[in-house]
Design a protein around this motif. Structure first.
Motif, short mmCIF file in Angstrom:
data_model
loop_
_atom_site.label_atom_id
_atom_site.label_comp_id
_atom_site.label_asym_id
_atom_site.label_seq_id
_atom_site.Cartn_x
_atom_site.Cartn_y
_atom_site.Cartn_z
N GLU A 8 0.83 -1.21 0.00
CA GLU A 8 0.00 0.00 0.00
C GLU A 8 0.87 1.26 0.00
O GLU A 8 0.58 2.22 -0.71
CB GLU A 8 -0.93 0.01 1.21
N MET A 9 1.94 1.25 0.79
CA MET A 9 2.84 2.40 0.86
C MET A 9 3.49 2.65 -0.50
O MET A 9 3.59 3.79 -0.96
CB MET A 9 3.92 2.15 1.92
N LEU A 18 8.34 6.48 1.80
CA LEU A 18 9.19 5.51 1.11
C LEU A 18 10.65 5.66 1.52
O LEU A 18 11.34 4.67 1.72
CB LEU A 18 9.05 5.68 -0.41
N ASP A 19 11.11 6.90 1.67
CA ASP A 19 12.49 7.15 2.05
C ASP A 19 12.79 6.61 3.45
O ASP A 19 13.90 6.17 3.73
CB ASP A 19 12.80 8.64 1.97
N ASN A 20 11.79 6.64 4.34
CA ASN A 20 11.96 6.09 5.69
C ASN A 20 12.03 4.57 5.69
O ASN A 20 12.74 3.98 6.49
CB ASN A 20 10.83 6.54 6.61
N SER A 25 16.80 4.26 -5.15
CA SER A 25 17.73 4.46 -6.26
C SER A 25 16.91 4.87 -7.48
O SER A 25 16.12 4.07 -7.99
CB SER A 25 18.52 3.19 -6.55
N PHE A 26 17.11 6.12 -7.95
CA PHE A 26 16.32 6.66 -9.06
C PHE A 26 17.20 6.75 -10.31
O PHE A 26 18.35 7.16 -10.24
CB PHE A 26 15.81 8.06 -8.70
N PRO A 39 13.97 -2.72 0.85
CA PRO A 39 13.44 -2.54 2.21
C PRO A 39 14.52 -2.42 3.27
O PRO A 39 15.51 -3.14 3.24
CB PRO A 39 12.58 -3.78 2.45
N LYS A 40 14.30 -1.49 4.20
CA LYS A 40 15.19 -1.32 5.35
C LYS A 40 14.76 -2.20 6.52
O LYS A 40 15.59 -2.62 7.32
CB LYS A 40 15.19 0.15 5.81
N GLN A 41 13.45 -2.45 6.64
CA GLN A 41 12.92 -3.23 7.76
C GLN A 41 13.18 -4.72 7.54
O GLN A 41 12.86 -5.27 6.49
CB GLN A 41 11.42 -2.99 7.91
N ALA A 42 13.73 -5.37 8.55
CA ALA A 42 14.08 -6.79 8.46
C ALA A 42 12.87 -7.66 8.15
O ALA A 42 12.97 -8.60 7.36
CB ALA A 42 14.75 -7.25 9.74
#
Length: 82
Positions: A8-9, A18-20, A25-26, A39-42
Motif C-alpha cells: 500500500e505504501m 518511502l524514504d523512511n 535508487s532513481f 526494504p530497510k525493515q528486516a
C-alpha cells in the motif's frame, strides 16, 4: 500484515514514507524513469528483495522481487472515460 501495508505504501507514492522504509535508487533515461526500493525493515526484507517502479509521465509498472526468486508485476494503464 506488514507486507500488505508495504505494498500500500509503495502504491501510494509518498516519497517521505518511502524514504523512511526503503533505500531508494532513481534512474532516468530519455522519457522513462525507474525507482528501485530496497526494504530497510528486516521483517519486509525477509519476504521482498526489492520493488522496482517504472513509468514515463505516470506510474506504469511495479515489479516486486521476492526472496525466493519469484517476481510479481503490476501493470497500470490510463483509461479515458467514454
Amino acid at each position: 500484515t506488514q507486507i500488505s501495508r508495504t505494498i500500500e505504501m509503495v502504491l501510494a507514492g509518498d516519497l517521505a514514507m518511502l524514504d523512511n522504509a526503503f533505500s531508494l535508487s532513481f534512474q532516468k533515461a530519455e522519457s522513462e524513469w525507474t525507482l528501485a526500493l530496497v526494504p530497510k525493515q528486516a521483517e519486509v526484507a525477509s519476504f521482498v528483495d526489492s520493488f522496482v517502479l517504472g513509468g514515463t509521465d505516470e506510474l506504469k509498472t511495479v515489479l516486486m522481487h521476492e526472496k525466493g526468486g519469484d517476481a510479481i508485476r503490476y501493470d497500470f494503464s490510463s483509461t479515458e472515460p467514454e
